[in-house]
Scaffold this active site. Structure first.
Site, mmCIF file in Angstrom:
data_model
loop_
_atom_site.group_PDB
_atom_site.id
_atom_site.type_symbol
_atom_site.label_atom_id
_atom_site.label_comp_id
_atom_site.label_asym_id
_atom_site.label_seq_id
_atom_site.Cartn_x
_atom_site.Cartn_y
_atom_site.Cartn_z
ATOM 1 C CE LYS A 179 -2.448 -1.321 3.741
ATOM 2 N NZ LYS A 179 -3.416 -1.166 4.861
ATOM 3 C CE LYS A 189 -0.857 3.522 6.699
ATOM 4 N NZ LYS A 189 -2.214 3.235 7.198
HETATM 5 N N1 CTP Z 1 -8.844 6.411 13.359
HETATM 6 C C1 CTP Z 1 -9.722 7.266 14.041
HETATM 7 N N2 CTP Z 1 -9.280 8.486 14.471
HETATM 8 C C2 CTP Z 1 -8.005 8.878 14.222
HETATM 9 C C3 CTP Z 1 -7.109 8.020 13.540
HETATM 10 C C4 CTP Z 1 -7.562 6.781 13.130
HETATM 11 O O1 CTP Z 1 -10.892 6.925 14.260
HETATM 12 N N3 CTP Z 1 -7.630 10.071 14.633
HETATM 13 C C5 CTP Z 1 -9.346 5.115 12.893
HETATM 14 C C6 CTP Z 1 -9.286 4.994 11.367
HETATM 15 O O2 CTP Z 1 -10.406 5.640 10.782
HETATM 16 C C7 CTP Z 1 -9.320 3.493 11.175
HETATM 17 C C8 CTP Z 1 -8.570 2.976 12.434
HETATM 18 O O3 CTP Z 1 -8.532 4.073 13.365
HETATM 19 O O4 CTP Z 1 -10.656 3.016 11.189
HETATM 20 C C9 CTP Z 1 -7.151 2.516 12.116
HETATM 21 O O5 CTP Z 1 -6.533 3.576 11.424
HETATM 22 P P1 CTP Z 1 -5.015 3.620 10.965
HETATM 23 O O6 CTP Z 1 -4.964 3.898 9.509
HETATM 24 O O7 CTP Z 1 -4.284 2.451 11.485
HETATM 25 O O8 CTP Z 1 -4.536 4.911 11.796
HETATM 26 P P2 CTP Z 1 -4.213 6.392 11.351
HETATM 27 O O9 CTP Z 1 -3.797 7.129 12.582
HETATM 28 O O10 CTP Z 1 -5.352 6.975 10.549
HETATM 29 O O11 CTP Z 1 -2.933 6.149 10.423
HETATM 30 P P3 CTP Z 1 -2.351 6.981 9.183
HETATM 31 O O12 CTP Z 1 -2.012 8.349 9.678
HETATM 32 O O13 CTP Z 1 -1.142 6.195 8.743
HETATM 33 O O14 CTP Z 1 -3.446 7.004 8.127
#
Ligand code: CTP
Length: 130
Positions: free
Chosen positions: A44, A46
């Site tokens: 992806k 990442k």
């Molecule tokens: N999530 C959330 N609130 C945040 C960050 C994440 O509700 N502030 C939720 C995402 O919507 C997802 C889950 O947590 O359903 C896992 O998200 P993940 O992608 O692992 O975390 P992120 O912090 O969003 O990572 P990135 O910045 O890499 O996108």
């Protein structure tokens, strides 16, 4: 029993993850969390700060998480829903509408994201400090 499933990377576990998982559990009474493998993340584009096993350890330790499985591909969601008899598929609302095709198999819910925190923000701070 109402089974709920959700997917994510959960790198540098933070309060946004906790809130999402806690809300997900409240949609039913058995919560399965699928965690993206390091290989899947690389595909992806990442790269997580924490390795897969470390990310699993943290999520497994939450009292309201009942089962942790590995996510290896985009297309496994449909088979996981069938395999585990899932009733509710949950994602944060940054994914709004993206998984509506799964409504054929179970309820699909997008829950509100927590503002001002993400793994990406933490990674930037982390790498800045080094
Ligand atoms: N999530 C959330 N609130 C945040 C960050 C994440 O509700 N502030 C939720 C995402 O919507 C997802 C889950 O947590 O359903 C896992 O998200 P993940 O992608 O692992 O975390 P992120 O912090 O969003 O990572 P990135 O910045 O890499 O996108």
């Amino acid at each position: 029993m109402i089974k709920v499933i959700t997917y994510g990377t959960f790198d540098l576990f933070h309060i946004g993850h906790w809130n999402l998982l806690n809300r997900a559990k409240n949609e039913g009474n058995y919560l399965i969390v699928a965690i993206s493998s390091d290989e899947f993340n690389l595909r992806k584009g990442k790269k997580s700060q924490m390795e897969f096993q470390e990310r699993c350890k943290v999520v497994k330790s939450l009292s309201f998480v009942d089962k942790v499985i590995v996510e290896n591909s985009w297309k496994q969601k449909e088979s996981d829903i069938k395999k585990y008899g899932v009733n509710v598929f949950v994602m944060g609302d940054d994914w709004q509408g993206r998984f509506d095709d799964l409504k054929k198999y179970c309820q699909v819910k997008y829950l509100p994201r927590t503002s001002n925190i993400s793994s990406s923000i933490l990674k930037k701070l982390f790498n800045h400090e080094k």
